[in-house]
Design an enzyme around this catalytic site. Sequence first.
Site, PDB file in Angstrom:
ATOM      1  N   LYS A   1      59.443  40.895 -51.072  1.00 47.99           N
ATOM      2  CA  LYS A   1      58.085  40.793 -51.593  1.00 47.99           C
ATOM      3  C   LYS A   1      57.349  39.610 -50.955  1.00 47.99           C
ATOM      4  CE  LYS A   1      60.141  42.088 -56.009  1.00 47.99           C
ATOM      5  NZ  LYS A   1      61.463  41.460 -55.778  1.00 47.99           N
TER       6      LYS A   1
ATOM      7  N   TYR B   1      62.124  33.872 -53.919  1.00 50.47           N
ATOM      8  CA  TYR B   1      63.455  33.644 -54.501  1.00 50.47           C
ATOM      9  C   TYR B   1      64.272  32.670 -53.666  1.00 50.47           C
ATOM     10  CZ  TYR B   1      62.578  38.046 -57.100  1.00 50.47           C
ATOM     11  OH  TYR B   1      62.063  39.046 -57.875  1.00 50.47           O
TER      12      TYR B   1
ATOM     13  N   ASP C   1      67.139  44.242 -54.024  1.00 52.75           N
ATOM     14  CA  ASP C   1      65.757  43.785 -54.207  1.00 52.75           C
ATOM     15  C   ASP C   1      65.723  42.264 -54.222  1.00 52.75           C
ATOM     16  OD1 ASP C   1      62.854  44.651 -55.524  1.00 52.75           O
ATOM     17  OD2 ASP C   1      63.592  42.736 -56.287  1.00 52.75           O
TER      18      ASP C   1
ATOM     19  N   LYS D   1      70.063  42.607 -62.694  1.00 51.30           N
ATOM     20  CA  LYS D   1      70.667  41.497 -61.971  1.00 51.30           C
ATOM     21  C   LYS D   1      71.774  40.891 -62.817  1.00 51.30           C
ATOM     22  CE  LYS D   1      70.554  36.709 -61.952  1.00 51.30           C
ATOM     23  NZ  LYS D   1      70.225  35.664 -62.950  1.00 51.30           N
TER      24      LYS D   1
ATOM     25  N   HIS E   1      53.761  40.775 -54.225  1.00 54.31           N
ATOM     26  CA  HIS E   1      54.522  40.333 -55.397  1.00 54.31           C
ATOM     27  C   HIS E   1      53.681  40.265 -56.676  1.00 54.31           C
ATOM     28  CE1 HIS E   1      58.291  37.735 -56.472  1.00 54.31           C
ATOM     29  NE2 HIS E   1      57.952  38.537 -57.453  1.00 54.31           N
TER      30      HIS E   1
END
Length: 274
Positions: A76, A51, A46, A231, A109
Site C-alpha cells: 500500500k 509497516y 498483505d 495476522k 492506503h
Amino acid sequence: MPTVPTVTLNNGVTIPQLGFGVFQIPDDETTAAVSGALEAGYRSIDTAAVYGNESGVGRALAESGLPREDLFITTKLWNADQGYDSTLAAFEASLAELGLDYLDLYLVHWPAPARDLYVDTWRALEKLLADGRIRAAGVSNFQPSHLRRLLGESSLVPAVNQVELHPGLQQVDVRAANAGHGIVTEAWSPLAQGALLNEEALTLLAERHGKTPAQVVLRWHLQLGNVVIPKSVTPARVRQNIDVFGFELSAADMEAIAGLDRGMRTGPDPDTLD
C-alpha cells in the site's frame, strides 16, 4: 494443506479469499512469520510501506522457493507519498524492498481527504496497471463519499476496497457501496484485535462447531464474501486461521453475529486521518 478459495476481481484477476497480514510485525520478525504462513498454506501476503516490513516479506518470498505466479502480494501507498509523481516513486521503492518485478495488488492506503490528492494518486495507479507493473489497483479505507468522487473523476473502478471490518464494525454501507460498483471488500483487523472473541454469541457458536471464536469470525467473513487477511505471529494461530473451510455457519449463526455490530473502530476514522 487447506485449499483456499479465490475471488474474481472486476478485471478478471483472482485473489485468494484468505491471506496473511503483517501489520505491526517488526521487520526482523516478519521473514519468519511469513515463512510460517507460507508453510501453512497461505499464498496471499498483505503488507504496506508504512509497516516498515516490506523487506522482511521479500526475504521470506525469496527463501520460499515458491513460483512467483503462485503468490499474491499486496502492498500500500502511504499518505505522505500521495500525488502522481510521488506515487510512482514510492511504488518503485516498495517493489525494490519486496524484491519483486511486479505487484498483484497495489492499494491507496487511506483517502487522506485533507491532502486532496487521492484522485491524482489514482491516476498514477492507472498508469502502473496499464504498464503491467501491477495486476490490480485498489483502495483502502475509502468511504462511499470517497469512492463516488474517485469514480466521478476517473475511468478505472478499484478492484478492491480494504477496510476495517469485523463483527463490531460490519460496514454495511461501505460493503453495499463496494458491491454496487463491483468492488471486492477486503477486511483488515478482521478479528478486531481479539476484542470481541469473548462475546457470548461467538463463544457459543465456537463450542457448537468445535472451533475457536476466531475461526467462527473468519468463517463469517468468508460467507459474507469478504476477502480476509488475519495476522498472527503465533504459529498455532496462524494454522488455525486458515483451517476454516471444513464447517459452515447457518443463517441463524450469521444473524447472531450480525447482532454484534456496534460501530466499534480499532483504527482511525478515514474521514479525518491525514
